[in-house]
Design a protein around this motif. Sequence first.
Motif, PDB file in Angstrom:
ATOM      1  N   VAL A  44     -24.768  -7.067   1.793  1.00  0.00           N
ATOM      2  CA  VAL A  44     -23.541  -6.352   1.451  1.00  0.00           C
ATOM      3  C   VAL A  44     -23.203  -6.636  -0.011  1.00  0.00           C
ATOM      4  N   ILE A  45     -23.071  -5.575  -0.784  1.00  0.00           N
ATOM      5  CA  ILE A  45     -22.741  -5.688  -2.206  1.00  0.00           C
ATOM      6  C   ILE A  45     -21.238  -5.495  -2.432  1.00  0.00           C
ATOM      7  N   ALA A  46     -20.660  -4.517  -1.739  1.00  0.00           N
ATOM      8  CA  ALA A  46     -19.226  -4.237  -1.884  1.00  0.00           C
ATOM      9  C   ALA A  46     -18.716  -3.569  -0.611  1.00  0.00           C
ATOM     10  N   THR A  47     -17.428  -3.718  -0.349  1.00  0.00           N
ATOM     11  CA  THR A  47     -16.819  -3.094   0.825  1.00  0.00           C
ATOM     12  C   THR A  47     -15.533  -2.385   0.435  1.00  0.00           C
ATOM     13  N   GLY A  48     -15.167  -1.416   1.255  1.00  0.00           N
ATOM     14  CA  GLY A  48     -13.878  -0.759   1.094  1.00  0.00           C
ATOM     15  C   GLY A  48     -12.793  -1.605   1.748  1.00  0.00           C
ATOM     16  N   THR A  49     -11.579  -1.119   1.715  1.00  0.00           N
ATOM     17  CA  THR A  49     -10.457  -1.877   2.286  1.00  0.00           C
ATOM     18  C   THR A  49     -10.422  -1.807   3.796  1.00  0.00           C
ATOM     19  N   GLY A  50     -10.911  -0.725   4.381  1.00  0.00           N
ATOM     20  CA  GLY A  50     -10.914  -0.570   5.831  1.00  0.00           C
ATOM     21  C   GLY A  50     -10.444   0.807   6.243  1.00  0.00           C
ATOM     22  N   ALA A  51     -10.611   1.098   7.518  1.00  0.00           N
ATOM     23  CA  ALA A  51     -10.202   2.397   8.056  1.00  0.00           C
ATOM     24  C   ALA A  51      -8.698   2.413   8.295  1.00  0.00           C
ATOM     25  N   ARG A  52      -8.124   3.584   8.258  1.00  0.00           N
ATOM     26  CA  ARG A  52      -6.684   3.729   8.493  1.00  0.00           C
ATOM     27  C   ARG A  52      -6.437   4.163   9.934  1.00  0.00           C
ATOM     28  N   THR A  53      -5.385   3.606  10.521  1.00  0.00           N
ATOM     29  CA  THR A  53      -4.967   4.012  11.856  1.00  0.00           C
ATOM     30  C   THR A  53      -4.028   5.208  11.732  1.00  0.00           C
ATOM     31  N   ARG A  54      -3.666   5.797  12.853  1.00  0.00           N
ATOM     32  CA  ARG A  54      -2.763   6.967  12.833  1.00  0.00           C
ATOM     33  C   ARG A  54      -1.392   6.636  12.258  1.00  0.00           C
ATOM     34  N   ASP A  55      -0.944   5.400  12.459  1.00  0.00           N
ATOM     35  CA  ASP A  55       0.378   5.036  11.949  1.00  0.00           C
ATOM     36  C   ASP A  55       0.345   4.458  10.534  1.00  0.00           C
ATOM     37  N   GLY A  56      -0.825   4.517   9.872  1.00  0.00           N
ATOM     38  CA  GLY A  56      -0.930   4.076   8.477  1.00  0.00           C
ATOM     39  C   GLY A  56      -1.392   2.652   8.287  1.00  0.00           C
ATOM     40  N   GLY A  57      -1.619   1.924   9.376  1.00  0.00           N
ATOM     41  CA  GLY A  57      -2.130   0.558   9.252  1.00  0.00           C
ATOM     42  C   GLY A  57      -3.596   0.567   8.837  1.00  0.00           C
ATOM     43  N   ILE A  58      -4.106  -0.592   8.504  1.00  0.00           N
ATOM     44  CA  ILE A  58      -5.499  -0.699   8.072  1.00  0.00           C
ATOM     45  C   ILE A  58      -6.267  -1.588   9.033  1.00  0.00           C
TER      46      ILE A  58
END
Length: 100
Positions: A44-58
């Motif tokens: 793994v070189i780099a990652t994003g912040t994460g997926a978003r839930t329907r209510d805007g959480g990560i």
Amino acid sequence: MSLTARRLKPLLDRVLIEKIVAPTRTAAGILLPETTTKLNSGVVIATGTGARTRDGGIIPVSVKEGDKVLLPEYGGTPIVLGDKEFSLYRNDDLLGILEE
């Protein structure tokens, strides 16, 4: 890792992977057949912040920079940065973390 790869920050739940290239010869110089040199793993070189839930959480990505991961046989988006080849996968596509 190249400076160009450090400048790419994947979005959402994407993970930038540098595939591990298997040796084609043994230490004694014996050529290995292609079937034994095929590894589906990478770093793994780099990652994003994460997926978003329907209510805007990560939902955070499950790997971190430097982890060795098991990759699916097919998939990923090939990317060339500078003179190196990388692949971009979704976090859900990664099969597991390889521990030493």
